[in-house]
Design a protein around this motif. Structure first.
Motif, PDB file in Angstrom:
ATOM      1  N   VAL A   2       0.845  -1.207   0.000  1.00  0.00           N
ATOM      2  CA  VAL A   2       0.000   0.000   0.000  1.00  0.00           C
ATOM      3  C   VAL A   2       0.870   1.243   0.000  1.00  0.00           C
ATOM      4  N   ASN A   3       1.892   1.271   0.852  1.00  0.00           N
ATOM      5  CA  ASN A   3       2.772   2.439   0.919  1.00  0.00           C
ATOM      6  C   ASN A   3       3.511   2.671  -0.397  1.00  0.00           C
ATOM      7  N   GLN A   4       4.071   1.606  -0.972  1.00  0.00           N
ATOM      8  CA  GLN A   4       4.789   1.757  -2.237  1.00  0.00           C
ATOM      9  C   GLN A   4       3.847   2.137  -3.373  1.00  0.00           C
ATOM     10  N   THR A   5       2.651   1.556  -3.366  1.00  0.00           N
ATOM     11  CA  THR A   5       1.671   1.886  -4.400  1.00  0.00           C
ATOM     12  C   THR A   5       1.337   3.371  -4.358  1.00  0.00           C
ATOM     13  N   ALA A   6       1.047   3.896  -3.171  1.00  0.00           N
ATOM     14  CA  ALA A   6       0.719   5.318  -3.038  1.00  0.00           C
ATOM     15  C   ALA A   6       1.887   6.196  -3.478  1.00  0.00           C
ATOM     16  N   THR A   7       3.090   5.810  -3.108  1.00  0.00           N
ATOM     17  CA  THR A   7       4.282   6.583  -3.462  1.00  0.00           C
ATOM     18  C   THR A   7       4.493   6.620  -4.970  1.00  0.00           C
ATOM     19  N   TYR A   8       4.405   5.466  -5.607  1.00  0.00           N
ATOM     20  CA  TYR A   8       4.592   5.415  -7.059  1.00  0.00           C
ATOM     21  C   TYR A   8       3.458   6.112  -7.809  1.00  0.00           C
ATOM     22  N   LEU A   9       2.232   5.991  -7.322  1.00  0.00           N
ATOM     23  CA  LEU A   9       1.119   6.657  -8.004  1.00  0.00           C
ATOM     24  C   LEU A   9       1.332   8.169  -8.061  1.00  0.00           C
ATOM     25  N   VAL A  10       1.702   8.773  -6.936  1.00  0.00           N
ATOM     26  CA  VAL A  10       1.885  10.224  -6.944  1.00  0.00           C
ATOM     27  C   VAL A  10       3.082  10.607  -7.807  1.00  0.00           C
ATOM     28  N   ALA A  11       4.154   9.839  -7.771  1.00  0.00           N
ATOM     29  CA  ALA A  11       5.329  10.176  -8.577  1.00  0.00           C
ATOM     30  C   ALA A  11       5.019  10.075 -10.073  1.00  0.00           C
ATOM     31  N   LEU A  12       4.306   9.032 -10.463  1.00  0.00           N
ATOM     32  CA  LEU A  12       3.969   8.872 -11.882  1.00  0.00           C
ATOM     33  C   LEU A  12       3.005   9.946 -12.363  1.00  0.00           C
ATOM     34  N   GLU A  13       2.008  10.267 -11.548  1.00  0.00           N
ATOM     35  CA  GLU A  13       1.069  11.328 -11.948  1.00  0.00           C
ATOM     36  C   GLU A  13       1.754  12.696 -11.952  1.00  0.00           C
ATOM     37  N   ALA A  14       2.706  12.892 -11.055  1.00  0.00           N
ATOM     38  CA  ALA A  14       3.490  14.128 -11.074  1.00  0.00           C
ATOM     39  C   ALA A  14       4.313  14.214 -12.355  1.00  0.00           C
ATOM     40  N   ALA A  15       4.923  13.113 -12.756  1.00  0.00           N
ATOM     41  CA  ALA A  15       5.691  13.107 -14.003  1.00  0.00           C
ATOM     42  C   ALA A  15       4.787  13.402 -15.193  1.00  0.00           C
ATOM     43  N   ARG A  16       3.574  12.868 -15.183  1.00  0.00           N
ATOM     44  CA  ARG A  16       2.618  13.163 -16.254  1.00  0.00           C
ATOM     45  C   ARG A  16       2.381  14.680 -16.338  1.00  0.00           C
ATOM     46  N   LEU A  17       2.179  15.311 -15.189  1.00  0.00           N
ATOM     47  CA  LEU A  17       1.980  16.760 -15.152  1.00  0.00           C
ATOM     48  C   LEU A  17       3.230  17.497 -15.621  1.00  0.00           C
ATOM     49  N   LEU A  18       4.400  17.009 -15.240  1.00  0.00           N
ATOM     50  CA  LEU A  18       5.640  17.655 -15.673  1.00  0.00           C
ATOM     51  C   LEU A  18       5.803  17.631 -17.184  1.00  0.00           C
ATOM     52  N   PHE A  19       5.346  16.578 -17.853  1.00  0.00           N
ATOM     53  CA  PHE A  19       5.388  16.562 -19.316  1.00  0.00           C
ATOM     54  C   PHE A  19       4.525  17.681 -19.897  1.00  0.00           C
ATOM     55  N   ASP A  20       3.442  18.039 -19.221  1.00  0.00           N
ATOM     56  CA  ASP A  20       2.614  19.162 -19.663  1.00  0.00           C
ATOM     57  C   ASP A  20       3.283  20.506 -19.357  1.00  0.00           C
ATOM     58  N   LEU A  21       3.873  20.605 -18.170  1.00  0.00           N
ATOM     59  CA  LEU A  21       4.499  21.862 -17.749  1.00  0.00           C
ATOM     60  C   LEU A  21       5.807  22.136 -18.492  1.00  0.00           C
ATOM     61  N   HIS A  22       6.493  21.086 -18.905  1.00  0.00           N
ATOM     62  CA  HIS A  22       7.794  21.212 -19.578  1.00  0.00           C
ATOM     63  C   HIS A  22       7.813  20.317 -20.812  1.00  0.00           C
ATOM     64  N   PRO A  23       7.066  20.669 -21.840  1.00  0.00           N
ATOM     65  CA  PRO A  23       6.972  19.800 -23.032  1.00  0.00           C
ATOM     66  C   PRO A  23       8.304  19.615 -23.758  1.00  0.00           C
ATOM     67  N   GLU A  24       9.265  20.478 -23.507  1.00  0.00           N
ATOM     68  CA  GLU A  24      10.570  20.356 -24.143  1.00  0.00           C
ATOM     69  C   GLU A  24      11.441  19.281 -23.491  1.00  0.00           C
ATOM     70  N   GLU A  25      11.061  18.834 -22.303  1.00  0.00           N
ATOM     71  CA  GLU A  25      11.877  17.868 -21.564  1.00  0.00           C
ATOM     72  C   GLU A  25      11.668  16.467 -22.137  1.00  0.00           C
ATOM     73  N   PRO A  26      12.775  15.767 -22.478  1.00  0.00           N
ATOM     74  CA  PRO A  26      12.628  14.441 -23.097  1.00  0.00           C
ATOM     75  C   PRO A  26      12.251  13.313 -22.142  1.00  0.00           C
ATOM     76  N   GLY A  27      12.371  13.534 -20.840  1.00  0.00           N
ATOM     77  CA  GLY A  27      12.003  12.473 -19.922  1.00  0.00           C
ATOM     78  C   GLY A  27      12.417  12.755 -18.498  1.00  0.00           C
ATOM     79  N   TYR A  28      12.031  11.822 -17.628  1.00  0.00           N
ATOM     80  CA  TYR A  28      12.284  11.975 -16.195  1.00  0.00           C
ATOM     81  C   TYR A  28      12.734  10.655 -15.589  1.00  0.00           C
ATOM     82  N   VAL A  29      13.613  10.758 -14.611  1.00  0.00           N
ATOM     83  CA  VAL A  29      13.990   9.622 -13.790  1.00  0.00           C
ATOM     84  C   VAL A  29      13.139   9.721 -12.528  1.00  0.00           C
ATOM     85  N   ILE A  30      12.432   8.649 -12.238  1.00  0.00           N
ATOM     86  CA  ILE A  30      11.524   8.608 -11.089  1.00  0.00           C
ATOM     87  C   ILE A  30      12.087   7.607 -10.089  1.00  0.00           C
TER      88      ILE A  30
END
Length: 180
Positions: A66-94
């Protein structure tokens, strides 16, 4: 299994989210079939390897899942938002979590561009987590610094300007755990 994920687009995020949902489904099926007492069930949740790691698929206790699931969910959804905020960025290390091998939970592939910390909590102020992450990011050199959190108190994806300090943006992020 590597202690981090690298994502180059939203499609890769969706693949990782499917792995998380699949591991949750496996644990859910185990719980539905459980026939012991409530306290035996709680014991199994806490101590027995009846849960499933969100990505690697190996057994672990349900509380940790449960703890790892919650942690990964927020990190992945944050990365999704970062692709919108920084469309020039080729990727992220999570690499979310206290035991990961990177200095921040999310870092842009382009060095020095984006850095973020992420967490899930009932209240983002619990255990001073938000304050600690803001202090950590205040000393970082990335051009764009963020704290992303998931909380049922703030279930929508929204910038939280009232929580920002030292030029670090704060965002609540909707996840499948924070939204009813």
């Amino acid at each position: 299994m590597a202690q981090y994920l690298t994502v180059h687009g939203k499609q890769e995020i969706d693949v990782h989210l499917e792995a998380i949902y699949s591991s949750a489904e496996r644990t859910y099926r185990w719980i539905r079939q459980y026939s012991g007492s409530p306290m035996e069930l709680f014991r199994a949740f806490k101590f027995d390897p009846v849960g499933v790691h969100p990505f690697a698929g190996h057994a672990l206790n349900v509380i940790e899942q449960v703890n790892q699931t919650a942690t990964y969910l927020v990190a992945l959804e944050a990365a999704r938002l970062l692709f919108d905020l920084h469309p020039e960025e080729p990727g992220y290390v999570i690499a979310p979590g206290a035991y990961m091998s990177h200095p921040l939970d999310i870092m842009s592939i382009t060095e020095g561009q984006v850095g973020a910390e992420t967490f899930a909590a009932v209240d983002p102020r619990n255990n001073n987590k938000l304050k600690k992450d803001l202090m950590k990011l205040a000393t970082r050199a990335e051009r764009n610094r963020y704290v992303f959190f998931s909380s049922p108190l703030h279930p929508e994806t929204k910038r939280r300007i009232e929580l920002e300090v030292n030029g670090v943006q704060v965002w609540s992020v909707a996840t499948s755990l924070s939204v009813r």
